[in-house]
Design an enzyme around this catalytic site. Structure first.
Site: not given
Length: 355
Positions: A177-179
């Site tokens: 997942l993106d940050k």
């Protein structure tokens, strides 16, 4: 079917089963190879500059003294004060040498080599057995070490929580997942589970559903089926591309409600949407919705204005479903909206959402 407590967007078990739209997750873009554990002990190495080295740049000369390190890393060590010439620190990589000087360098490991280490951290685990764990990743947590984030990542936390993860590819991480995207991720705890989960992901048998807030009025279902590739202008972005130049990507979008948000002196519509992935490309939902004229709230990278007090893109991986890679049990796990999104969600007053 196993269900973990935690109501995402007010869905009960019954309504979730009724409203569930099957979508698959394909493998994200290829990642770098696994990082090896490293010994932190620094070695000191020295030599005298001979006639051939007279007038040579310091950083270039050091590549002969320490050929196992890149010139870029040697420049970093110089700037850190790890190099002396005749006992005095030299901090400029372009420093010109003189014949007869005695050079010494403290060879510290690269940041990359230090990345594969355990770091204790609190992780929200919504399901776990001896084979796998499902984590509710918070906003701000980077999944895997990368430039600028060589420590404090989910991988570091997994190594501390489950020491055997050190024997697994990427500590058992099989997708990302993106940050600044919150929500559910599955990680393997055995090689058998990691291998099976990776195959399920490649076969699009791991299903992820997201909740998002997007600018504009979304009142009907729609599908975005546009190939994606790295943006040719900005390397930190992805972009829609012709089919022959990008990787196939499909996102199904379903409306959950529309509210109004004041921007300056105007009221602008914001829609709560339910997104289902059929592929799992980097930034897929963010790019597909922006391309459709509905950038995510506070997704500045893709043109989404900040609003509703959000400091990150309004995106949450709310549901994860897959077949247990060892037992074969069907798992369907949910995660509630985190506090920032729950507050924003309630402010737009969309029907059927948590108050």
């Amino acid at each position: 079917m196993s269900e973990v407590d935690g109501d995402a967007a007010g869905w009960s078990q019954g309504t979730m089963d009724a409203e569930y739209r099957a979508g698959g997750l394909s493998d994200p873009e290829d990642e770098a190879g696994e990082l090896a554990a490293a010994d932190d002990a620094a070695e000191r190495r020295g030599a005298e500059v001979d006639a051939a080295g007279h007038g040579e740049r310091l950083d270039r000369w050091l590549t002969g003294l320490a050929p196992e390190f890149s010139r870029n890393h040697l420049q970093v060590l110089i700037e850190r004060g790890c190099v002396t010439a005749d006992g005095k620190p030299v901090t400029k990589p372009a420093h010109r040498l003189r014949a007869g000087q005695r050079l010494e360098i403290e060879l510290q490991p690269t940041d990359e080599s230090r990345a594969f280490r355990a770091e204790a951290m609190a992780l929200a685990v919504v399901f776990e057995d001896e084979h796998l764990a499902v984590i509710d990743k918070p906003v701000g947590l980077v999944v895997h070490p990368a430039p600028g984030n060589w420590s404090g990542t989910l991988m570091n936390g997994l190594l501390a929580r489950h020491p055997a993860a050190a024997t697994l590819p990427r500590a058992g991480i099989v997708h990302r997942l993106d940050k600044d995207t919150s929500g559910l991720m599955v990680v393997g705890k055995t090689l058998e589970a990691v291998t099976a989960l990776s195959r399920q992901i490649a076969a699009r048998e791991v299903h992820r559903e997201y909740l998002a807030l997007a600018w504009g009025r979304v009142e009907e279902d729609f599908v975005v089926e546009k190939a994606l590739r790295r943006d040719p202008v900005s390397r930190v972005k992805m972009a829609v591309a012709p089919a022959n130049l990008g990787k196939p990507a499909r996102t199904d979008v379903f409306p959950l409600g529309v509210g109004e948000v004041k921007v300056g002196v105007q009221d602008r519509p914001v829609s709560a949407v339910h997104c289902v992935l059929h592929t799992g490309r980097t930034h897929q939902i963010r790019v597909h919705l922006a391309h459709s004229g509905h950038p995510l709230v506070a997704d500045v990278l893709y043109g989404g204005l900040p609003a509703l007090g959000l400091a990150r893109q309004a995106l949450h991986a709310a549901r994860l479903s897959f077949q247990h890679p060892v037992t074969g049990e069907a798992l369907a796990l949910t995660a509630p909206l985190p506090a920032d999104l729950a507050t924003a969600w309630s402010e737009i007053g969309a029907e059927g959402l948590p108050g």
